[in-house]
Design an enzyme around this catalytic site. Structure first.
Site, PDB file in Angstrom:
ATOM      1  N   HIS A 150       0.505  -1.056  -0.334  1.00 22.10           N
ATOM      2  CA  HIS A 150       0.185   0.117  -0.378  1.00 22.10           C
ATOM      3  C   HIS A 150       0.919   1.770   0.373  1.00 22.10           C
ATOM      4  CE1 HIS A 150      -2.500   3.028   0.934  1.00 22.10           C
ATOM      5  NE2 HIS A 150      -2.375   3.589   2.376  1.00 22.10           N
ATOM      6  N   HIS A 170       0.920   5.686  -0.790  1.00 21.83           N
ATOM      7  CA  HIS A 170       0.959   7.062  -1.282  1.00 21.83           C
ATOM      8  C   HIS A 170       1.582   7.316  -2.193  1.00 21.83           C
ATOM      9  CE1 HIS A 170      -0.463   7.276   3.475  1.00 21.83           C
ATOM     10  NE2 HIS A 170      -0.906   6.035   2.838  1.00 21.83           N
ATOM     11  N   TYR A 210       0.922  -4.116 -20.450  1.00 22.32           N
ATOM     12  CA  TYR A 210       1.081  -4.051 -19.431  1.00 22.32           C
ATOM     13  C   TYR A 210       0.537  -3.789 -17.879  1.00 22.32           C
ATOM     14  CZ  TYR A 210       4.851  -4.703 -21.981  1.00 22.32           C
ATOM     15  OH  TYR A 210       5.395  -5.060 -23.476  1.00 22.32           O
TER      16      TYR A 210
END
Length: 214
Positions: free
Chosen positions: A93, A95, A123
């Protein structure tokens, strides 16, 4: 070296790589890997570029903290994805700037209701597929964990509104490759705004999906 020790080293190596590429500013982002007894996870308030293998959080199969530093407040998010994706062994995860920018756009600017990003390259189709937007909840909110569970059932990657991408993979390297491809596609999409763009057709997308099944 044990399997767990190798996983610890791999998490730290990936964290350093993602930090060097500018994909996890400050103490943002988290990484986890499934192990036999549960999973390993980056600790709360840690910089992915400065991880210590011995200090990684260890959680049991029920999500209880059993070793290392306290886990990220988004541990519930990871657990939700693992619950509905039993074949996946790692989650990343971030940002990352361009993906977060996409997550902040008005929904009318998204490709469609199924995916925030269009199939610009083969892709992206191979490594990400569709990228649905999960409604906004504050970080660490149990409601976010519940919401992401529904989206993750059918998608290896999701985008949290005003927050960032979450990607699962069969391995740490697979999850990493997918989230980096996602970020590059987000960057391309923003660069192409206002320009006449050719995306892949539905036929071309199906052709790739059949040739490279996930």
């Amino acid at each position: 070296m044990s399997t767990e020790a190798k996983s610890r080293e791999a998490i730290c190596a990936l964290g350093a790589k993602l930090a060097a590429r500018g994909l996890c500013p400050g103490t943002s982002g988290n990484i986890s890997v499934r192990i036999d007894e549960g999973w390993l996870m980056t600790p709360t308030n840690s910089s992915l570029g400065e991880l210590d293998p011995a200090q990684l959080s260890k959680l049991d199969a029920g999500g209880k903290h059993v070793g290392g530093d306290p886990p990220t407040k988004e541990a519930l998010l990871h657990r939700s994805v693992y619950d509905v994706r039993p074949k996946d062994g790692a989650i990343v995860h971030l940002h990352s700037t361009h993906a977060v920018a996409i997550s902040c756009l008005d929904p009318s600017c998204h490709h469609n209701t199924e995916s925030t990003l269009p199939p610009i390259t083969p892709y992206f189709v191979m490594r990400v597929g569709k990228l649905p937007l999960v409604p906004y909840f504050k970080p660490g909110d149990p409601k976010l964990a519940d919401a992401i569970r529904e989206y993750a059932k059918g998608h290896r990657a999701v985008l949290l509104a005003n927050h960032g991408p979450v990607v699962a993979g069969t391995s740490l390297s697979a999850a990493s490759a997918s989230i980096e491809e996602l970020e590059e596609t987000a960057k391309l999409h923003l660069l192409l705004q206002g320009l006449k763009t050719r995306t892949l057709s539905d036929f071309q997308v199906r052709e790739i999906e059949e040739a490279f099944p996930s």
